[in-house]
Design a protein around this motif. Structure first.
Motif, PDB file in Angstrom:
ATOM      1  N   ASN A  61       0.830  -1.219   0.000  1.00 17.53           N
ATOM      2  CA  ASN A  61       0.000   0.000   0.000  1.00 17.53           C
ATOM      3  C   ASN A  61       0.859   1.261   0.000  1.00 17.53           C
ATOM      4  O   ASN A  61       0.622   2.213   0.759  1.00 17.53           O
TER       5      ASN A  61
ATOM      6  N   ASP B 261     -10.596  -6.228  -9.084  1.00 14.79           N
ATOM      7  CA  ASP B 261     -11.841  -6.886  -8.688  1.00 14.79           C
ATOM      8  C   ASP B 261     -11.688  -7.635  -7.369  1.00 14.79           C
ATOM      9  O   ASP B 261     -12.682  -7.890  -6.672  1.00 14.79           O
ATOM     10  N   SER B 262     -10.449  -8.005  -7.041  1.00 16.89           N
ATOM     11  CA  SER B 262     -10.216  -8.733  -5.798  1.00 16.89           C
ATOM     12  C   SER B 262     -10.110  -7.810  -4.586  1.00 16.89           C
ATOM     13  O   SER B 262     -10.117  -8.276  -3.449  1.00 16.89           O
ATOM     14  N   LEU B 263     -10.003  -6.510  -4.839  1.00 13.26           N
ATOM     15  CA  LEU B 263      -9.887  -5.551  -3.739  1.00 13.26           C
ATOM     16  C   LEU B 263     -11.260  -5.257  -3.134  1.00 13.26           C
ATOM     17  O   LEU B 263     -12.287  -5.379  -3.803  1.00 13.26           O
ATOM     18  N   ASN B 264     -11.243  -4.875  -1.901  1.00 13.50           N
ATOM     19  CA  ASN B 264     -12.475  -4.472  -1.221  1.00 13.50           C
ATOM     20  C   ASN B 264     -12.816  -3.048  -1.646  1.00 13.50           C
ATOM     21  O   ASN B 264     -12.213  -2.086  -1.165  1.00 13.50           O
ATOM     22  N   ARG B 265     -13.781  -2.905  -2.558  1.00 15.02           N
ATOM     23  CA  ARG B 265     -14.088  -1.587  -3.111  1.00 15.02           C
ATOM     24  C   ARG B 265     -14.699  -0.644  -2.073  1.00 15.02           C
ATOM     25  O   ARG B 265     -14.810   0.555  -2.315  1.00 15.02           O
ATOM     26  N   SER B 266     -15.128  -1.162  -0.945  1.00 11.79           N
ATOM     27  CA  SER B 266     -15.726  -0.284   0.070  1.00 11.79           C
ATOM     28  C   SER B 266     -14.686   0.610   0.724  1.00 11.79           C
ATOM     29  O   SER B 266     -15.020   1.653   1.293  1.00 11.79           O
ATOM     30  N   ASN B 267     -13.420   0.203   0.680  1.00 14.35           N
ATOM     31  CA  ASN B 267     -12.388   1.052   1.283  1.00 14.35           C
ATOM     32  C   ASN B 267     -11.292   1.446   0.307  1.00 14.35           C
ATOM     33  O   ASN B 267     -10.201   1.840   0.709  1.00 14.35           O
TER      34      ASN B 267
ATOM     35  N   LYS C 245     -10.350   5.054   3.970  1.00 21.15           N
ATOM     36  CA  LYS C 245     -10.242   4.639   2.576  1.00 21.15           C
ATOM     37  C   LYS C 245      -8.848   4.922   2.026  1.00 21.15           C
ATOM     38  O   LYS C 245      -8.187   5.873   2.439  1.00 21.15           O
TER      39      LYS C 245
ATOM     40  N   GLU D  64     -20.807   4.886  -7.859  1.00 17.99           N
ATOM     41  CA  GLU D  64     -20.470   5.441  -6.556  1.00 17.99           C
ATOM     42  C   GLU D  64     -21.407   6.585  -6.183  1.00 17.99           C
ATOM     43  O   GLU D  64     -21.790   6.753  -5.031  1.00 17.99           O
TER      44      GLU D  64
END
Length: 352
Positions: free
Chosen positions: A42, A65-71, A123, A347
């Motif tokens: 990161n 696509d494997s990432l947590n899009r919420s954060n 985020k 979003e």
């Protein structure tokens, strides 16, 4: 068009990137491991290079696509042939930050304030820069300066730079020393080998619901590999045409003859149109005849000429594929811009 004829549930060789068709070749698995490592850090820059159509975008989209899009807040930058200051403005636009008509100092402050606000809400911000080989040295330096933004001990921005192989050479320049120190991971995606080309074709057919149709003769795969150079997008283009011609001829079993026909079909489309008449005042070219009986060539000369003619044919085919790839790159840019807009719309809907 031909899906129902072969009993397929979807088009197996579409040209637009689709993570659902991801094929884990040796090169792609290695690249994905480097990317996963970079994402876990990161921090800093992750550099992805590869030939046009090598699968960079597919690999990257699979990772996203494997990432947590919420954060995770993602900004896409697909126009890179601009000066350094405009690059900063495009970064602002990618994240929805209003930076129009602001001086550079205020652009930087606006971006930093946005990144801090996102970090305070738990985020992380991820910038994806496509066609990175078109960035100027000053533009790269501006991106490096953005990586200096910190929130406590946390880096506020991580950047993925996606480009063609020449970007690797750009990074080796002496003036890029400071930037290289900020690169967390770098990977290069090369072409598939002959065995992987066959497995790639079979994999995409399986993903499209194939139950044995279409089928290929063994000699078809080396021909496809030779013509495509193992570049996935070239393979897709050739195989899509191959399946179309098979459908038109009512064939579900395809071999070398059908591959050659597909190559001729593509070559004919790309061949320059013959002029109807020569320049004014000139006579049309006359047909030339060659008296082969007057040629005196030994076996070595014949073999040498055959090799040279074959080389010329391969070079011509490579040039034709290059022209196709250039058109596909423009299409890919449009697709990325469309995806970025759709992402912002989704979003916006969620926030309401």
């Amino acid at each position: 068009m031909y899906e129902s004829f072969y009993g397929l549930s979807s088009k197996p060789f579409q040209l637009s990137p689709d993570p659902n068709f991801y094929f884990g070749s040796k090169q792609h698995r290695r690249a994905k491991a480097y990317l996963d490592y970079g994402v876990l850090r990161n921090d800093g820059f992750i550099v992805i290079t590869g030939e046009i159509g090598a699968g960079k975008t597919t690999l990257l989209r699979g990772l996203l696509d494997s990432l947590n899009r919420s954060n995770v807040v993602i900004g896409n930058l697909v126009t890179t042939q601009v000066d350094a200051e405009d690059t900063l403005r495009l970064v602002g636009a990618a994240f929805g930050v209003r930076v129009k008509d602001l001086p550079k100092s205020e652009v930087l402050m606006s971006l930093e304030a946005y990144f801090v606000n996102q970090a305070s809400h738990g985020k992380r911000c991820l910038l994806i820069v496509d066609e990175a080989q078109n960035l100027t040295a000053r533009a790269v330096e501006e991106l490096r300066m953005l990586s200096n933004f910190q929130f406590g001990n946390q880096s506020l921005l991580q950047t993925f730079l996606v480009g063609q192989p020449e970007f690797r050479g750009i990074l080796q320049r002496p003036e890029m020393e400071q930037f290289r120190q900020r690169v967390a991971a770098t990977c290069h995606i090369g072409p598939l080998d002959e065995e992987e080309t066959q497995r790639y074709i079979e994999h995409r057919l399986k993903c499209s619901g194939s139950t044995g149709k279409p089928s290929f003769e063994a000699d078809a795969f080396p021909a496809i590999y030779k013509a495509s150079g193992g570049i996935p997008r070239r393979i897709n283009s050739l195989c899509d045409r191959l399946l179309l011609l098979g459908f038109m001829a009512g064939k579900t079993h395809l071999g070398l003859a059908e591959v050659d026909e597909a190559l001729r079909d593509i070559a004919q489309e790309l061949a320059p149109t013959k002029a109807v008449a020569n320049e004014a005042g000139k006579q049309p070219d006359q047909d030339l005849t060659l008296d082969l009986s007057r040629l005196r060539l030994d076996a070595g000369d014949v073999a040498g000429l055959s090799t040279e003619f074959a080389s010329l044919g391969n070079e011509a085919m490579a040039e034709r594929f290059q022209r196709i790839e250039n058109s596909l790159v423009r299409l890919e840019r449009v697709n990325m811009q469309t995806l970025a807009l759709l992402q912002k719309l989704v979003e916006a809907v969620k926030s309401n």
